[in-house]
Motif scaffolding. Structure first.
Motif, mmCIF file in Angstrom:
data_model
loop_
_atom_site.group_PDB
_atom_site.id
_atom_site.type_symbol
_atom_site.label_atom_id
_atom_site.label_comp_id
_atom_site.label_asym_id
_atom_site.label_seq_id
_atom_site.Cartn_x
_atom_site.Cartn_y
_atom_site.Cartn_z
ATOM 1 N N ASP A 1 2.355 -1.102 14.207
ATOM 2 C CA ASP A 1 1.984 -1.057 12.799
ATOM 3 C C ASP A 1 3.283 -0.843 12.034
ATOM 4 O O ASP A 1 3.852 0.254 12.046
ATOM 5 C CB ASP A 1 1.003 0.091 12.558
ATOM 6 N N LYS A 2 3.783 -1.899 11.404
ATOM 7 C CA LYS A 2 5.101 -1.873 10.760
ATOM 8 C C LYS A 2 5.005 -1.323 9.343
ATOM 9 O O LYS A 2 4.217 -1.811 8.543
ATOM 10 C CB LYS A 2 5.686 -3.288 10.711
ATOM 11 N N PRO A 3 5.825 -0.333 9.010
ATOM 12 C CA PRO A 3 5.825 0.156 7.631
ATOM 13 C C PRO A 3 6.682 -0.721 6.726
ATOM 14 O O PRO A 3 7.461 -1.563 7.208
ATOM 15 C CB PRO A 3 6.435 1.557 7.768
ATOM 16 N N VAL A 4 6.542 -0.541 5.437
ATOM 17 C CA VAL A 4 7.392 -1.241 4.487
ATOM 18 C C VAL A 4 8.833 -0.793 4.681
ATOM 19 O O VAL A 4 9.102 0.326 5.122
ATOM 20 C CB VAL A 4 6.923 -0.958 3.035
ATOM 21 N N GLY A 5 9.785 -1.690 4.414
ATOM 22 C CA GLY A 5 11.192 -1.345 4.534
ATOM 23 C C GLY A 5 11.791 -1.612 5.892
ATOM 24 O O GLY A 5 12.984 -1.364 6.103
ATOM 25 N N VAL A 6 10.983 -2.107 6.824
ATOM 26 C CA VAL A 6 11.447 -2.417 8.176
ATOM 27 C C VAL A 6 11.279 -3.914 8.410
ATOM 28 O O VAL A 6 10.225 -4.477 8.113
ATOM 29 C CB VAL A 6 10.650 -1.620 9.231
#
Length: 306
Positions: free
Chosen positions: A93-98
């Protein structure tokens, strides 16, 4: 009795959603456990699924359940949550900014680096900086991604994406009210002829198809469920902007900065909520779901309040 640890990364989530992710069981199954008084958090019986978790608590299931192969791995590497891992794949689950992988012009963190930091060995197929990567999400888009661990899985998943047999569902909050309420956008996408850092609908561009349907319509914005038939760079953002309804918080494609500021957003309201595909190792269909991050959830609550 089964006992699970709620990872710190899930702090603030609804207990029914967190329990579903930790155990791998469906939300409806978790709801039935709550109704029967068979789910405890930190030793106390859960009575409402809307209760929030703090992270670090023990979740106890007092009713025996059949083990599920889909579970939440509690490891967390700098915000990238590992929601499932086996010998062939890892779903994050990728967060924003990555970003998905290191690239020229971006000095921030990547999924590839985070997995390496967590000790996850991925496929060596692909370019050196993007080994194991079979799909990408924009740096400003959060949600689910699958990464190949075995060489065979890499080959099978790359082909699945090419054959469009992977189910990719997003939720997007867009400005205004699309008319009709549901439909299909089919328009070719390529680099913008006057700005190579953005994309545009360009004659002769790559074939691109986006399906959308309305989930909620509010005064200032509409929440859409979007299914991608193809997977072009910035596809949803470009297609919705072309329809006259850019993603809220996306000034690159025409979003109103005033509305974004009122909602406290500094990125586009776009989240990869569901990912489903045939498992490259078992041949079984598997699916995963992600909850809205806090910034998107807060913005949506403001829109709902009018």
């Amino acid at each position: 009795m089964s006992v699970f640890l709620i990872p710190e990364a899930l702090a603030g989530e609804r207990v029914d959603a967190a329990a579903a992710r930790v155990t791998g069981h469906s939300r409806s199954r978790i709801e039935s456990l709550i109704d029967g008084g068979n789910l405890l958090l930190a030793g106390a019986v859960i009575t409402k699924g809307s209760q929030r978790v703090r992270g670090g608590e023990l979740l106890e299931l007092t009713e025996a359940l059949t083990p599920s192969p889909v579970r939440l791995d509690p490891r967390l590497a700098d915000g990238v949550l590992i929601v499932h891992e086996d010998a062939d794949i890892v779903v994050v689950d990728k967060p924003v900014g990555v970003v998905a992988h290191p690239s020229l012009g971006f000095e921030g963190p990547s999924v590839v680096e985070h997995l390496a930091a967590a000790g996850v060995a991925v496929s060596t197929s692909g370019a050196p900086e993007r080994q194991g990567i079979v799909q990408r999400l924009d740096v400003g888009t959060s949600g689910l991604m699958v990464v190949a661990k075995s060489e065979a899985a890499y080959s099978v998943l790359k082909q699945a994406f090419r054959d469009r047999t992977v189910d990719k569902t997003y939720h997007a909050l867009v400005q205004g009210h699309p008319d009709p309420f549901e439909g299909t956008i089919e328009a070719p996408i390529a680099r913008h002829p006057g700005a190579d850092w953005k994309m545009a609908i360009v004659e002769g561009g790559r074939h691109s198809v986006t399906h959308y349907e309305t989930i909620e319509a509010h005064r200032a914005a509409t929440l859409l469920r979007i299914h991608l038939e193809t997977g072009r760079t910035h596809q949803i953002r470009v297609h919705m902007a072309a329809l006259g309804h850019p993603c809220v918080g996306d000034p690159l494609y025409g979003a109103d900065p005033t509305l974004s500021a009122r909602l406290g957003l500094d990125r586009q309201w776009l989240h990869a909520v569901e990912l489903g595909f045939t498992h490259p190792g078992t041949g079984e269909y598997v699916s995963f779901r992600s909850q809205y991050p806090d910034d998107l959830d807060r913005a949506l609550q403001i829109v709902r309040a009018g």
